[in-house]
Design an enzyme around this catalytic site. Structure first.
Site, PDB file in Angstrom:
ATOM      1  N   LYS A   7       2.756 -37.147   8.299  1.00 38.00           N
ATOM      2  CA  LYS A   7       3.315 -37.726   6.826  1.00 38.00           C
ATOM      3  C   LYS A   7       3.991 -38.922   6.273  1.00 38.00           C
ATOM      4  O   LYS A   7       4.526 -39.540   7.389  1.00 38.00           O
ATOM      5  CB  LYS A   7       4.940 -36.920   7.275  1.00 38.00           C
ATOM      6  CG  LYS A   7       5.915 -36.118   6.616  1.00 38.00           C
ATOM      7  CD  LYS A   7       6.706 -35.021   6.387  1.00 38.00           C
ATOM      8  CE  LYS A   7       7.354 -35.115   5.564  1.00 38.00           C
ATOM      9  NZ  LYS A   7       8.987 -33.920   6.103  1.00 38.00           N
TER      10      LYS A   7
HETATM   11  C1  E4P Z   1      10.493 -30.904   4.323  1.00 35.22           C
HETATM   12  O1  E4P Z   1       9.830 -31.971   4.849  1.00 35.22           O
HETATM   13  C2  E4P Z   1      11.352 -32.547   3.737  1.00 35.22           C
HETATM   14  O2  E4P Z   1      11.742 -33.241   4.951  1.00 35.22           O
HETATM   15  C3  E4P Z   1      13.172 -31.345   4.255  1.00 35.22           C
HETATM   16  O3  E4P Z   1      12.335 -29.914   3.442  1.00 35.22           O
HETATM   17  C4  E4P Z   1      13.675 -32.043   3.855  1.00 35.22           C
HETATM   18  O4  E4P Z   1      15.214 -30.904   3.027  1.00 35.22           O
HETATM   19  P1  E4P Z   1      16.406 -30.961   2.814  1.00 35.22           P
HETATM   20  O5  E4P Z   1      16.592 -32.124   1.033  1.00 35.22           O
HETATM   21  O6  E4P Z   1      17.633 -29.957   3.189  1.00 35.22           O
HETATM   22  O7  E4P Z   1      17.020 -32.341   3.771  1.00 35.22           O
END
Ligand code: E4P
Length: 216
Positions: free
Chosen positions: A83
Site C-alpha cells: 500500500k
Molecule cells: C483502507 O484501506 C483505508 O485505510 C480505510 O478504509 C480508511 O478508513 P477510515 O477513513 O474510516 O479511517
C-alpha cells in the site's frame, strides 16, 4: 463486488473468514496501532488465514524508502499488496513495483485525477476514501462514479477499491456504482445481514411452528 475487511484484528478476520465472504484484507498504520501488535507479525498471521490480497502500508515518504519497505512487506507472503500513498513519490514507487510484478494499492485518493495517475502508474488497486470526503460535506460516492467512468473510458485494469466505508448504505451505493472491491469494517459487514422484517418474520414463523407440536 469483492469484499475486503478493513481491520488488523486477527480474531475478527478468523471469524469473518468462516462465512466465505472475505476476499481480502486492508490494513493501515492506524489499524496496526489499534491492534497493539507488531506490524510484520500481524501481516504474516493474516496472510496465513486469508489467501486473497492483504494490503500492508509503507511508512516511508520518499520513493527509495517506499521501495525498500515495500519489498520487505512483499517478501512476507505472495498475497501481500504493497500500500502506497498517492503522492508523486508513491506514484514512482508504484510504477517500479508494477514493472517488477509486485501488487500495489494506492491509497488516500480523494480526486478522479489522482485515480487517473495511479492507473497510469500501473496500480493494482486504487483506494478512494468515501467517508472522509463525506465528513467534509463532499459526496464521496460521486468520486467512485467518476473513477468508474474514467477507467471504463480507457480500459484501465486498476481495480476500484472503495475505502473509508462507514455504513451499509455506502456498501450498497458502491455495488450500484460498479466498484470492484469495497473494504468494509467488520461491524458494517455484519450489519448487511440485518433487517427488522427478517427478525419479525422469523419470530412469527417460530411461534407458529411451536403450536404445531412438530419437530424436524
Ligand atoms: C483502507 O484501506 C483505508 O485505510 C480505510 O478504509 C480508511 O478508513 P477510515 O477513513 O474510516 O479511517
Amino acid at each position: 463486488m469483492k469484499f475486503f475487511i478493513d481491520t488488523a484484528e486477527i480474531s475478527e478476520i478468523r471469524e469473518l473468514a468462516e462465512t466465505g465472504l472475505v476476499d481480502g484484507i486492508t490494513t493501515n498504520p492506524s489499524l496496526i496501532k489499534q491492534s497493539g501488535r507488531d506490524f510484520i507479525e500481524v501481516i504474516t498471521e493474516i496472510c496465513g488465514v486469508i489467501s486473497g490480497p492483504v494490503s500492508a502500508e509503507v511508512i516511508a515518504t520518499d520513493t527509495a524508502g517506499m521501495l525498500s519497505e515495500g519489498r520487505r512487506l512483499a517478501a512476507i507472503a505472495s498475497n501481500v499488496t504493497v500500500k502506497l500513498p498517492l503522492t508523486w513519490d508513491g506514484l514512482k514507487a508504484c510504477r517500479t513495483f508494477a514493472d517488477e510484478g509486485i501488487a500495489t494499492n494506492v491509497t488516500l485518493c480523494f480526486s478522479a485525477n489522482q485515480a487517473l495517475l495511479a492507473a497510469k502508474a500501473g496500480a493494482s488497486f486504487i483506494s478512494p476514501f468515501i467517508g472522509r470526503l463525506d465528513d467534509l460535506g463532499v459526496d464521496g460516492m460521486e468520486l467512485i462514479h467518476k473513477i468508474r467512468t474514467i477507467y471504463d473510458n480507457y480500459g484501465f485494469e486498476t481495480e476500484i477499491l472503495a475505502a473509508s466505508i462507514r455504513s451499509s448504505a455506502h456498501v450498497e451505493a458502491c455495488a450500484l456504482a460498479g466498484a470492484d472491491v469495497a473494504t468494509i469494517p467488520p461491524q458494517v459487514l455484519k450489519s448487511l445481514s440485518r433487517h427488522t422484517l427478517t427478525d419479525k418474520g422469523l419470530a412469527s414463523f417460530l411461534t407458529d411452528w411451536e403450536t404445531t407440536g412438530q419437530s424436524i
